[in-house]
Design an enzyme around this catalytic site. Structure first.
Site, PDB file in Angstrom:
ATOM      1  CD  GLU A 183       8.121  12.270 -15.702  1.00 48.56           C
ATOM      2  OE1 GLU A 183       7.191  12.821 -14.701  1.00 48.56           O
ATOM      3  OE2 GLU A 183       8.865  12.603 -16.278  1.00 48.56           O
ATOM      4  CB  SER A 234      12.307  22.572 -15.878  1.00 46.14           C
ATOM      5  OG  SER A 234      11.501  23.744 -16.183  1.00 46.14           O
ATOM      6  CG  HIS A 262      -1.716  -1.289   1.488  1.00 46.49           C
ATOM      7  ND1 HIS A 262      -3.082  -1.525   0.797  1.00 46.49           N
ATOM      8  CD2 HIS A 262      -1.108  -2.314   1.887  1.00 46.49           C
ATOM      9  CE1 HIS A 262      -3.421  -2.765   1.323  1.00 46.49           C
ATOM     10  NE2 HIS A 262      -2.391  -3.218   1.890  1.00 46.49           N
ATOM     11  CE  LYS A 290      11.249  19.601 -11.247  1.00 51.94           C
ATOM     12  NZ  LYS A 290       9.884  19.867 -12.208  1.00 51.94           N
TER      13      LYS A 290
END
Ligand code: ARG
Length: 467
Positions: A298, A285, A164, A291
């Site tokens: 992804e 970024s 979980h 970043k």
């Protein structure tokens, strides 16, 4: 095969047509834009078919020679990019055959004896896919080699295992890595099965009913490295199970890659900070200079939609089809090609990313120090002292509540405090409350103790030929 009279159809199949095909129909029905990918298999299949026709006396040896030479030349031109594909010739089969007829004349026009495009396309597709099975298996091995190398490198280092997404029990980093090894090993075994099941030659089933010409299907099958021939000509003409099974395997691989990607995204976040993905595999970024984004995992995660979509596409395609061949089946190729491209590129880049991955072992070990991660061990300790498990579970739950109140961990309690919850708790309890003790106590088959995981790494190394 002769061209029709003025104004009639110039197609290879145009005999019964008085009028030419509408331009819009030619565009709509053409598949050459994508099925040209099958040219190698189409040519190899035609050569084997022609050789068999010659053995059977349907072609003379000079006709066979002309066909083989013509096909070799065409193959070379396609390879070199100098062959002109014509959409009005629909597909790869017609483009090659028409060109052959134009080049060598009547001998070329004999090639299609005892064959239909229905068994021809099934042949090409199977030959293409069995090669893809082998290539994907190699790519899976690449990912698994990276996992096993990492597992060996980080053997003995501990991290929290999650259920979980809550800290559950401490495990070895290597154990977590080998979980993925197992997932991909199953994918490999599925691809191996799939390759074996599909490796029966469809050629000679002709349009749907077989042929009256004296052919030898086994000769063609052997020449093309098939394990045998398919059994029922009607089944064969309409069968795309092999493509569905292959794409289903691709979907499973991409899902496994996607789950792994999800963990890499989480683990590389500042919140987790468990891994460092190499700069080479991250992007920045355009607005936020600080970043470093995990775009590769992804994108792999994102691409799972395409592969699952391909599978859905094929399942839906076949769902309502009557036997045998229906033109709907031409729609089988693009989803499969897309699945091949997506899964292959994802596996390849994931292997590279893993080869460059670093674990922050200190931070991972630190994360095992909180969250009552050895609570189950305390319950097991009580079970070994003859407390029924349910009762032990309740006792430990109360001890956890006490710790929460006090703001400490179980191992911070004194024996006297622990004994408040059960008289069976003694000073030997601290052994089971330590994270290392917990991990190394899990000696059950498939468990996370150093001993079991070391064996598992060794087994995996053996299977992958890593010495
Ligand atoms: N391009 C077709 C396909 O991919 C080849 C088979 C065509 N057969 C036919 N009877 N029209 O399915």
């Amino acid at each position: 095969m002769t061209d029709k009279k003025e104004g009639g159809s110039k197609k290879l199949w145009g005999g019964r047509f008085a009028e030419g095909t509408a331009a819009s129909v030619e565009t709509f029905t053409a598949s050459i834009q994508y099925d040209s990918r099958l040219y190698k298999y189409d040519i190899a299949g035609s050569k084997a078919h022609a050789a068999m026709l010659a053995t059977q006396g349907i072609l003379s040896s000079s006709e066979l020679e002309a066909i083989v030479t013509g096909l070799t030349e065409i193959g070379r031109e396609i390879e070199a990019g100098s062959f002109e594909f014509k959409p009005e010739l629909e597909d790869i089969h017609m483009n090659i055959e028409k060109e052959l007829v134009d080049r060598i004349g009547p001998a070329g026009a004999k090639l299609h004896s005892a064959r239909s495009r229905n068994d021809q396309v099934a042949l090409d597709f199977k030959m293409y896919l069995r090669e893809q099975c082998s290539q994907i298996i190699e790519l899976i091995d690449g990912v698994n080699r990276a996992f096993v190398t990492l597992a060996r490198e980080y053997l003995g280092h501990i991290m929290p295992g999650y259920t979980h997404l809550q800290r559950a029990q401490p495990v070895q980093i290597a154990h977590h890595l080998l979980a993925y090894y197992e997932m991909f090993a199953r994918d490999k075994s599925r691809m191996t099965d799939c390759r074996k099941r599909m490796n029966l030659s469809p050629l000679g089933c002709a349009a749907l009913a077989g042929t009256g010409l004296p052919i030898d299907r086994e000769q063609v099958a052997a020449a093309l490295d098939f394990d045998g021939v398919t059994t029922n000509s009607m089944d064969t003409a309409g069968d795309r199970d092999f493509a569905i099974e292959f794409t289903s395997n691709c979907a499973m691989i991409q899902l496994h890659l996607s789950r792994l990607s999800e963990e890499l995204v989480l683990w590389s976040s500042q919140e987790f900070s468990f891994v460092d993905i190499s700069d080479k595999f991250c992007t920045g970024s355009s607005i936020m200079p600080q970043k470093k984004n995990p775009d590769i995992p992804e994108l792999i995660r994102g691409k799972s939609g395409r592969v699952v979509g391909s599978l859905m596409c094929l399942l839906t395609l076949v769902k309502g089809l009557p036997l045998t061949y229906n033109r709907d089946l031409q729609e089988d190729k693009e989803p499969v090609f897309d699945a091949v491209d997506t899964v292959s590129s994802s596996l390849a880049i994931m292997a590279e990313l893993l080869e460059n991955l670093k674990f922050k072992t200190g931070r991972m070990a630190e994360a095992t120090k909180t969250g009552f991660i050895t609570a189950t061990d305390l319950a097991d300790y009580l079970v070994l002292k003859d407390v029924p498990f349910r009762e032990a579970h309740g006792i430990v739950g109360q001890a956890v509540a006490y710790c929460l109140e006090k703001g400490c961990e179980l191992e911070d309690l004194s024996v006297d405090e622990l004994a408040l919850f059960s008289g069976k708790i003694d000073s030997d309890v601290f052994e089971v409350l330590s994270v290392e003790g917990s991990v190394n106590s899990r000696l059950s088959t498939g468990g996370t103790s150093l001993q079991r995981v070391e064996e598992a790494v060794g087994e995996a190394e053996k299977k992958l030929g890593i010495v």
